[in-house]
Scaffold this active site. Structure first.
Site, PDB file in Angstrom:
ATOM      1  N   TYR J  27       0.797  -1.234   0.000  1.00 53.09           N
ATOM      2  CA  TYR J  27       0.000   0.000   0.000  1.00 53.09           C
ATOM      3  C   TYR J  27       0.832   1.289   0.000  1.00 53.09           C
ATOM      4  O   TYR J  27       0.275   2.380   0.002  1.00 53.09           O
ATOM      5  CB  TYR J  27      -0.938   0.006   1.213  1.00 53.09           C
ATOM      6  CG  TYR J  27      -1.927  -1.126   1.184  1.00 53.09           C
ATOM      7  CD1 TYR J  27      -3.016  -1.093   0.307  1.00 53.09           C
ATOM      8  CD2 TYR J  27      -1.766  -2.246   1.980  1.00 53.09           C
ATOM      9  CE1 TYR J  27      -3.923  -2.144   0.257  1.00 53.09           C
ATOM     10  CE2 TYR J  27      -2.672  -3.297   1.940  1.00 53.09           C
ATOM     11  CZ  TYR J  27      -3.739  -3.243   1.085  1.00 53.09           C
ATOM     12  OH  TYR J  27      -4.625  -4.275   1.031  1.00 53.09           O
ATOM     13  N   HIS J 104      -8.275   2.145  -6.382  1.00 49.50           N
ATOM     14  CA  HIS J 104      -7.614   1.144  -5.535  1.00 49.50           C
ATOM     15  C   HIS J 104      -6.136   1.461  -5.462  1.00 49.50           C
ATOM     16  O   HIS J 104      -5.504   1.687  -6.492  1.00 49.50           O
ATOM     17  CB  HIS J 104      -7.803  -0.264  -6.090  1.00 49.50           C
ATOM     18  CG  HIS J 104      -9.208  -0.722  -6.006  1.00 49.50           C
ATOM     19  ND1 HIS J 104      -9.756  -1.194  -4.846  1.00 49.50           N
ATOM     20  CD2 HIS J 104     -10.182  -0.755  -6.927  1.00 49.50           C
ATOM     21  CE1 HIS J 104     -11.022  -1.507  -5.058  1.00 49.50           C
ATOM     22  NE2 HIS J 104     -11.314  -1.241  -6.305  1.00 49.50           N
TER      23      HIS J 104
END
Lengths: 153, 153, 153, 153, 153, 153, 153, 153, 153, 153, 153, 153
Positions: J27, J104
């Site tokens: 991430y 995303h």
């Protein structure tokens, strides 16, 4: 063949002792006795000390795979129908330290779909399919060329 | 029963030696010993020379199937749960020369879906399901009527 | 056959009237007329009062099953291809009070996979598969042995 | 340990004799001999008379489960890869009268999807997954706390 | 009830004539005759001219649906097991001009998964499930409230 | 409405507060405020003490279902999209003691296949699908007719 | 058309009698009566003696297929929705001795996936899809060109 | 044939150049050259200006489909095995302005299941399956009858 | 218990506050209050500082898991039905730094198949299934034995 | 930034508040606070009035989406794992009037297959996957270029 | 644009040359020529040396990807329908050394399910879906910001 | 090598020209040029006249397979990723008259599941998997041993 010949275990699973008599269109007319002779003699020519065993018992195959694991011995395995159903044999293959070559007499890809799955193949260096008893010789010739230098996957 | 009586092997797979004690609602209260007597005596009445064997070992079942294949002996097979999982037993059934009848004590179609698949049925002349130990007698009566004249499929 | 003979309805579904002419390799060469005679005569020998009916209409089969339910009559059912597709016939079987035996002429397990599913089997005492017209006789012999004493499942 | 100690059979399936040497990242470095000692000694501390057995043979496991069923003996079972493929072992578990606890060394839920299915779990009181050899001790401590009072499911 | 009462056809499929006698735990103890009376009387109270028909024949149901289509008549349909298997009945529902309400006596969502699929529902205004024979009255009360003003979907 | 009026909780799940504004072709033009009034007034006419609540929070719905379980209060539940995805709401429904009726505004069977699965339906007495806000009234009329006498399934 | 004209049965299944009125966007505006005239007249032009029948009853279709099998008559079959669900009709097609051509009015491949499966197609010489009523004429023209010389598959 | 003859492109995909030599039991003994002559001559008889092309290259087929789209030319397409695997060819078909007819030489529904899926069919007016090279002529005769008046779907 | 006692968060998901009252055959008769006491007292005996929390809200569970991640606190998690449906809870488990043990009261493997999937298990050290509230104590005893030395997986 | 700046809501779902600390390989190392600053400042540069919110609660996300629907406000949504499991969030997205862009952080297509399904994507103008926090800026730049002129799909 | 401008290959697959003419509702009205100009000019503004190529041939796309791999050139790839079917293109993407961005004109997630699978996405840094030709510009702006510093995944 | 040497075509599919540079862990470090030399020289030693070709184009591979079919030339085929997706290449293999041996460099069974399917294998005499470039030599040695005497399957 000298004492230094690399050892190879050729392990055959259930129903393979019936070779020659069983469905010759699919499996050929060579008997298991002739397969043993072919592997031992062909192995000797390639400088390999080949021993062939056959069992109807999944448990016995597993013990032999453990023996190969303990001795660091290369294996040529035709687990018969257990190839497609036995996760237990697959787990035993995963423990091997020396190379494993999987062999199938018939072209399993041209047969029933439940013969397409294999618990053995992922743990093998390579797979030889469809060449009948000659597949064992191809497997042995590859092992001979790599004896002493190939790590299991 | 004379020496010419046709031989039939009745082969029972894993857990079937527990008959009577195991889940009587599903499998009935007849014990395996009583099943043996029923088959041998019932077979004799039908002119058959019946031998009943049971094993927890898949490998032993396979060897017995090989024995039947070698001797051209008819087989009544209840492979128990191996019916649904053992491709190896299925391959051994495929080698048989004389007729094979598959028997199930309970109505497998009214049980879990994983008991609906069979590796044995496709190699049998016919399948008898759900009649308890009487299913063996039905199988024997059919074999008796066809002894000497029926080819395996 | 006395008046007290137990009644049995043998119900055959669509296409079964074509027996003998239709694909004899799969279904045998016995005609439906011969099957009727075999069941009636064989039933009489077993002390059963057998009536055989055949229909191409699912609705008619269902009505006959209702008739059997109302009369507490045992049924031998070969629903033909409706076995595999008709939940409606299956629901009618579920209403029966006397035993139901399902019969298939051919070994459906050696045929297409859509013939492996059955809406009938779960409601039957037992299933007899692959013995051709003799399967009806095996079914009748079991019903004869249990007439008067067996509850439907 | 007195004669009144509750008996427990700890049964280990195929490849578990290789503990310690086999894939230590997954299964830990404890050997099977050390596991035996841990269970026997740990069991004795809990007032249990523990016997540990291991086999490569599915058939032998089944016979041991029958022995436990006959003796009403509690079982701790790690069937190895047979957990995921052997309906036959599952059927043998279903016969047990005393509690069965299923144990897995590794966290099977973090591994291949074919290790998520179990034929054993549904017949167990409970399942302990992923704690390595300590899982056996957790299982024994639960059995000790409930010896004499817990029915199998 | 005056001549202007809106007509409604209540169509019941196979096995529904057995209501009351069949599996009362699932379907209730009301008979089909009582259901007819309930619908006709209840409909009249709601200003509807209700006719109830039942058939074991898929073809007859289809003809009745065609009749409803020709007459622009609203339909309450309980096709029984045909709901789940008959694309043909579904196609006949698609032709209807007036509203269709689908009714199921039992809560099909709490039953076997093959009873969850419906070829009828997508062509209905709405579906009423699980209220036994009262479901028909709920359907009629909705049709009554919307007679003359609701288009089929 | 007297104090003895039976209590009913009408519980609406996520997005249902948007009624009227949201996709009127699918859900109708009635607003949630009008739905509340319709249920309260309609319930009073039927002798029911109806309270309507709506939440975007799964956890809040669950708490309300617990409150209904504690109070033995009947529930009309439209869980919205949670119907199809929330096993947690389903488990809370399973605890209810008084009847549960599931309602859907739109005909979910004519929509995406992921709206055909329901974790709620199996725990309901019945399900009413596709009648828009009138479905709530049908549900209440059934509960009114059975207040005091119907057990939850 | 002389007496020697080859006979052809055109068999139409459920709902096809509604042609013209039913969903004209999908099925066209030709009525069944016009289809009959088109086939009879078009067949005569091609030297064929064409008879067109339609039924809502699966059982009646099957009887007609048996009649065609007995008479060695060629068949043009549009089984409607039964094409996709009726194994029974499929089995009846398998008995035919003269050629079978399957016809679909609409392009089933552009519709719901459950209309893509066919129990009829595998037994047909060929399949004609999507050309509306003209598909029948194409089928007849092929049959005309091969009358007397083509075996069924 | 005059200059006003409607143009039609007959496009054949991979391996179709091998017609006649390749598996004649499945595809017939007509060669591709004969197929070209049949289409050109047969087309001329029908007032069509037919051009036949064949390619092993998916990209070339796509370019030809673009050419047809640009020219508003009708297409008869047999994409061979690409029918079942090439979404790219399917997308190119979707761009066509004039009618598309899909043709298959063999009855693909009687072959392997992976030949049942089609990316082409949904974009065609109709599909003609199993009539060998005559299928092309049937396609051309339909196009001839509708030249000038039929829109693509 | 001294101030140095290792902290453990025991987190219970939706519906678990209903323990004791809810379906005692499946979940036992211990209430959540008793479970809290059992964990706190049992934890103190093991030298652990145990805090038990319960919530119907997925979001609250996630916040508590974040709190545990921030504090490096070990977690015993019974996420209830969210175990099987909440990828979000699973992602929160993946962030934890100290060990996570998953607990289920009932034997989920003997229940519906949708309770066999877990988004939590793969992130846990181990999973304890089926021992009722005692499963929490087993989890705490393992955490106690490994406090200070075990890394999360 | 003037008062006329177009409003955009950036909504982040569960676990996204842990950015930077959680699994930086997947991430990135940017914290949620930095992400807020990046979006607000970057939005201002593009003439957008951006507000960023984050919640662990599905219900709160839904309320915010309702707020956006009421205000006709464009939304950039990263629903985290709810993207793949929450039909409820998907239904809330369907109500939006102004454009929705889904973002995303990680390349979900290179991760587990259960992250490939999205209930959000079908309701978005577009989807931006795998560019980390920069994906938000790409989304905002697109919204800026189309503010005032783009309809939601 | 100076000589030091970073090179980017924009590769478009089959049918993309038809942009503008093909299904403008789905793909927009921009032609491929305009797309080329947009990318080249937009790229130059961002300091990129953009070359746009399009092919109907999978093999040509693969060769271009090899060229990019040899030159370490960044790629923006819209493989059209090959995205969903060509493992071969996917394998070529896996060889790239510089970043790959995948672009789709339409929102594939709102289309047929066979357009949801991608053999390309897993090898890309990121994926941009549904923004029409502007998606290319977003991709280029990201590549511009990271030229010289970003490794392929 | 004399003029009578048996000809063998070694055909390599897409991406195989990148050998050596591409993912050496999977495919080894031998370049395609070295593979060519290995095959030609190794073939000559075995009395074979070997020609090696490589193409990124499916259509070119198909043409080469046709050339082999016309010349009755044996083929060693490594179709790369087309093995798993191209039914078209599979159909071209089916036309071959001389033996076909399929080769894979890597052990496809230890890779993604979409690499387990093969459209080529069923048409081959045998398959050699996982031995890197040596697999070609094993294939040639088998072909050498059988030149002149082996029929294709």
């Amino acid at each position: 063949m000298t004492a230094q010949a690399t050892r190879v275990l050729v392990l055959n699973g259930p129903n393979l002792g019936r070779l020659g008599g069983r469905d010759p269109d699919v499996y050929g007319s060579t008997t298991h006795e002739e397969l043993v002779a072919l592997c031992v003699r062909g192995g000797a020519d390639l400088g390999l000390d080949v021993e062939v065993r056959q069992s109807e018992h999944e448990g016995e195959l597993i013990s032999w795979l453990h023996e190969a694991a303990d001795g660091g011995i290369a294996v040529v395995l035709n687990a018969g129908a257990l190839t497609h159903t036995s996760l237990t044999v697959g787990d035993a293959c995963a423990i091997l330290g020396a190379p494993l070559v999987a062999v199938h007499l018939s072209n399993i890809f041209a047969r029933e779909s439940f013969r397409h799955r294999s618990y053995v193949s992922a743990h093998a260096v390579g797979v030889i399919v469809g060449f009948g008893v000659e597949g064992y010789v191809l497997a042995l010739s590859w092992l001979s060329a790599h004896s002493g230098s190939v790590d299991a996957p």
